[in-house]
Design a protein around this motif. Structure first.
Motif, PDB file in Angstrom:
ATOM      1  N   ALA A  17      96.712  42.242  19.676  1.00  0.00           N
ATOM      2  CA  ALA A  17      96.840  43.138  20.832  1.00  0.00           C
ATOM      3  C   ALA A  17      96.163  44.481  20.601  1.00  0.00           C
ATOM      4  O   ALA A  17      95.612  45.069  21.536  1.00  0.00           O
ATOM      5  N   ARG A  18      96.182  44.966  19.375  1.00  0.00           N
ATOM      6  CA  ARG A  18      95.613  46.294  19.125  1.00  0.00           C
ATOM      7  C   ARG A  18      94.090  46.311  19.277  1.00  0.00           C
ATOM      8  O   ARG A  18      93.485  47.383  19.332  1.00  0.00           O
ATOM      9  N   TYR A  19      93.479  45.130  19.338  1.00  0.00           N
ATOM     10  CA  TYR A  19      92.033  45.049  19.527  1.00  0.00           C
ATOM     11  C   TYR A  19      91.661  44.612  20.937  1.00  0.00           C
ATOM     12  O   TYR A  19      90.502  44.242  21.195  1.00  0.00           O
ATOM     13  N   ALA A  20      92.602  44.652  21.850  1.00  0.00           N
ATOM     14  CA  ALA A  20      92.358  44.159  23.203  1.00  0.00           C
ATOM     15  C   ALA A  20      91.181  44.858  23.870  1.00  0.00           C
ATOM     16  O   ALA A  20      90.452  44.255  24.663  1.00  0.00           O
ATOM     17  N   SER A  21      90.978  46.128  23.558  1.00  0.00           N
ATOM     18  CA  SER A  21      89.901  46.875  24.209  1.00  0.00           C
ATOM     19  C   SER A  21      88.512  46.378  23.804  1.00  0.00           C
ATOM     20  O   SER A  21      87.510  46.739  24.436  1.00  0.00           O
ATOM     21  N   HIS A  22      88.442  45.538  22.750  1.00  0.00           N
ATOM     22  CA  HIS A  22      87.157  44.982  22.320  1.00  0.00           C
ATOM     23  C   HIS A  22      86.797  43.709  23.088  1.00  0.00           C
ATOM     24  O   HIS A  22      85.656  43.238  22.986  1.00  0.00           O
ATOM     25  N   ARG A  23      87.757  43.145  23.791  1.00  0.00           N
ATOM     26  CA  ARG A  23      87.490  41.919  24.540  1.00  0.00           C
ATOM     27  C   ARG A  23      86.506  42.209  25.671  1.00  0.00           C
ATOM     28  O   ARG A  23      86.652  43.202  26.382  1.00  0.00           O
ATOM     29  N   LEU A  24      85.545  41.323  25.854  1.00  0.00           N
ATOM     30  CA  LEU A  24      84.479  41.574  26.827  1.00  0.00           C
ATOM     31  C   LEU A  24      84.930  41.436  28.276  1.00  0.00           C
ATOM     32  O   LEU A  24      84.136  41.678  29.187  1.00  0.00           O
ATOM     33  N   THR A  25      86.190  41.087  28.483  1.00  0.00           N
ATOM     34  CA  THR A  25      86.749  41.118  29.836  1.00  0.00           C
ATOM     35  C   THR A  25      87.829  42.192  29.964  1.00  0.00           C
ATOM     36  O   THR A  25      88.592  42.181  30.931  1.00  0.00           O
ATOM     37  N   HIS A  26      87.874  43.105  29.015  1.00  0.00           N
ATOM     38  CA  HIS A  26      88.765  44.251  29.135  1.00  0.00           C
ATOM     39  C   HIS A  26      88.275  45.128  30.292  1.00  0.00           C
ATOM     40  O   HIS A  26      87.067  45.183  30.570  1.00  0.00           O
ATOM     41  N   PRO A  27      89.182  45.818  30.989  1.00  0.00           N
ATOM     42  CA  PRO A  27      88.756  46.657  32.112  1.00  0.00           C
ATOM     43  C   PRO A  27      87.617  47.619  31.807  1.00  0.00           C
ATOM     44  O   PRO A  27      86.787  47.902  32.675  1.00  0.00           O
ATOM     45  N   GLN A  28      87.531  48.126  30.569  1.00  0.00           N
ATOM     46  CA  GLN A  28      86.440  49.060  30.275  1.00  0.00           C
ATOM     47  C   GLN A  28      85.082  48.373  30.361  1.00  0.00           C
ATOM     48  O   GLN A  28      84.075  48.994  30.752  1.00  0.00           O
ATOM     49  N   PHE A  29      85.015  47.082  30.015  1.00  0.00           N
ATOM     50  CA  PHE A  29      83.766  46.349  30.154  1.00  0.00           C
ATOM     51  C   PHE A  29      83.546  45.908  31.595  1.00  0.00           C
ATOM     52  O   PHE A  29      82.400  45.903  32.078  1.00  0.00           O
TER      53      PHE A  29
END
Length: 228
Positions: free
Chosen positions: A134-146
């Motif tokens: 979970a702590r790396y969720a922001s690295h997922r390419l479907t995270h809202p930031q991407f």
């Protein structure tokens, strides 16, 4: 585990320089790097103007090469940040003379620096790393930031096609796309038994299918009014 650098990597990369652009930025903070665009002259690089398709995370380029072969009327830009695998993809494209396939070495977060807004007609996310912790969720390419980046890059009516073997990542993606205002269609929880036609298998896909794992797939798009 760190991947050992291939022998003669620099020489091999230099030999494919006509099909590969390597991002080498002094500014390692993408948030400030993208504020000074350096758009690629795609028409000149491909030698023509055609619909632009984008694959993020192309690996060794199996999908990209086959898609380019089957679709000569489109330009495909394949993105990968691991030079060890990317060099093989570039060598395949050069060896086969795939003039509608080019490569960009950079992370997805830097794409707005090199691609102008609304320039992408379709985007592929094939077996992106799920970053299960979970702590790396922001690295997922479907995270809202991407997804915010994709909203900028995608032309009106463009679609994002995603495939993965990871059910948790797929569920995360469904929620992210929906939360960010994307519409979803052609959702499959077992692609290879769905009757879907025209699928191009990736290297990972063949491996996972041989293991008996289902492949999850979706298509996401924005209503054209969402670009206004």
């Amino acid at each position: 585990m760190r991947i050992r650098k291939k022998k003669h990597l620099e020489e091999r990369l230099a030999a494919v320089a006509d099909v590969l652009f390597i991002s080498d930025l002094a500014d390692r903070d993408f948030r400030t790097a993208v504020l000074t665009p350096e758009y690629l002259d795609l028409d000149a690089w491909f030698g023509r103007r055609a619909p632009l398709f984008l694959e993020i995370g192309c690996g060794k380029g199996g999908f990209a090469a086959e898609f380019a072969r089957r679709n000569p009327d489109i330009n495909l830009l394949a993105v990968e940040k691991n030079a060890n695998v990317l060099v093989e993809a570039c060598e395949t494209a050069k060896r086969e003379g795939l003039s509608n396939l080019r490569f960009l070495k950079c992370g997805a977060e830097y794409l707005p620096k090199y691609l102008p807004p609304q320039s992408v007609d379709r985007l592929f996310l094939n077996f992106s790393c799920p970053f299960p912790k979970a702590r790396y969720a922001s690295h997922r390419l479907t995270h809202p930031q991407f997804l915010t980046i994709y909203k900028t890059l995608c032309a009106p009516g463009a679609e994002i096609h995603q495939k993965t073997d990871n059910p948790s990542f797929f569920e995360f993606s469904l929620e992210s796309f929906s939360h960010e205002g994307f519409r979803l269609k052609n959702i499959s929880l077992d692609l290879h038994h769905s009757g879907f036609e025209g699928n191009i298998e990736t290297e990972y896909e063949r491996k996972f299918t041989a293991m008996g794992l289902p492949i999850y797939r979706l298509e996401a798009y924005l209503e054209e009014s969402a670009h206004d």
